[in-house]
Design a protein around this motif. Structure first.
Motif, PDB file in Angstrom:
ATOM      1  N   THR A  23       1.054  -1.348  -0.006  1.00  0.00           N
ATOM      2  CA  THR A  23      -0.080  -0.144   0.026  1.00  0.00           C
ATOM      3  C   THR A  23       0.828   1.313   0.009  1.00  0.00           C
ATOM      4  N   THR A  26       2.395   1.994  -3.320  1.00  0.00           N
ATOM      5  CA  THR A  26       1.112   2.232  -4.451  1.00  0.00           C
ATOM      6  C   THR A  26       1.098   3.889  -3.917  1.00  0.00           C
ATOM      7  N   TYR A  27       0.950   4.091  -2.827  1.00  0.00           N
ATOM      8  CA  TYR A  27       0.681   5.578  -2.726  1.00  0.00           C
ATOM      9  C   TYR A  27       1.787   6.354  -3.126  1.00  0.00           C
ATOM     10  N   ARG A  30       1.517   6.613  -6.747  1.00  0.00           N
ATOM     11  CA  ARG A  30       0.369   7.452  -7.061  1.00  0.00           C
ATOM     12  C   ARG A  30       0.917   8.920  -6.889  1.00  0.00           C
ATOM     13  N   VAL A 103      -6.705   0.977  -2.190  1.00  0.00           N
ATOM     14  CA  VAL A 103      -5.806   0.210  -3.059  1.00  0.00           C
ATOM     15  C   VAL A 103      -6.195  -1.172  -3.200  1.00  0.00           C
ATOM     16  N   HIS A 105      -5.188  -4.591  -4.150  1.00  0.00           N
ATOM     17  CA  HIS A 105      -3.867  -5.721  -4.329  1.00  0.00           C
ATOM     18  C   HIS A 105      -4.457  -6.823  -5.220  1.00  0.00           C
TER      19      HIS A 105
END
Length: 195
Positions: A23, A26-27, A30, A103, A105
């Motif tokens: 996570t 991914t943040y 982004r 998110v 996954h």
């Protein structure tokens, strides 16, 4: 990739689950689709994303612990951040993400193996998680010489897309070059100097 590894090292120190790491990465990815690295220093964004991800994934990580382990892992002064810096960056990250923290996954479909390495690429921003998981299964089946054709046919997914994702993953392994940490630090320092 360097910052994903940075998150990974910090996460191991504060002992969080793999899902929190995924996570956080991914943040971070982004954030950099909306902000530049010269605007938001990756050396601060990475731990702030880990801090935010821990909250989102209902884990406990204190900003104080992150600041401590950053100093312990990196002797470079450029990594010296205080708790207030992490908390301020957390707010900036929330704004950059428009407060959207959900998110999806591929872990639900596939919990180990190649999935971890897909977070070192931009796949999660481009493809749905279930297709990334299927591409990982496809790669594993090819390596293990298992015929999964009928299984994939039953799923009614576009195998061209799955195979293209698999090729992207394999290209990552083939083309991955080892970049020294010194070169990464030099690049980050140049970014920090830009107006």
């Amino acid at each position: 990739m360097q910052m994903a590894n940075y998150i990974w090292k910090l996460a191991q120190s504060v002992k969080v689950r793999q899902r929190v790491i995924a996570t956080a990465v991914t943040y971070m990815r982004r954030v950099y689709t909306r902000k530049s690295m010269s605007e938001y220093d990756p050396r601060l964004v990475a731990p702030a994303c880990l801090y935010l991800a821990a909250k989102a994934e209902e884990s406990t990580v204190q900003a104080k612990a992150l600041a401590f382990y950053i100093r312990k892992i990196y002797s470079d002064e450029k990594y010296r951040y205080e708790v207030k810096d992490i908390l301020e960056m957390e707010m900036k990250i929330l704004e950059a993400l428009n407060y959207y923290l959900v998110v999806f996954h591929p872990y639900r479909s596939l919990t180990q193996g190649l999935v971890n390495d897909t977070y070192k690429m931009d796949l999660i921003l481009v493809h749905p998680p279930h297709l990334i998981a299927l591409a990982c299964i496809y790669i594993a089946s090819v390596y293990k010489d298992k015929d999964t054709t009928s299984w994939f046919e039953e799923l009614r997914v576009d195998m061209n897309v799955v195979k293209n994702i698999a090729v992207e993953i394999l290209d990552f392994y083939e083309n991955r070059t080892s970049i020294s940490e010194e070169r990464v630090h030099a690049a980050l320092n140049k970014l920090a100097m830009k107006p």
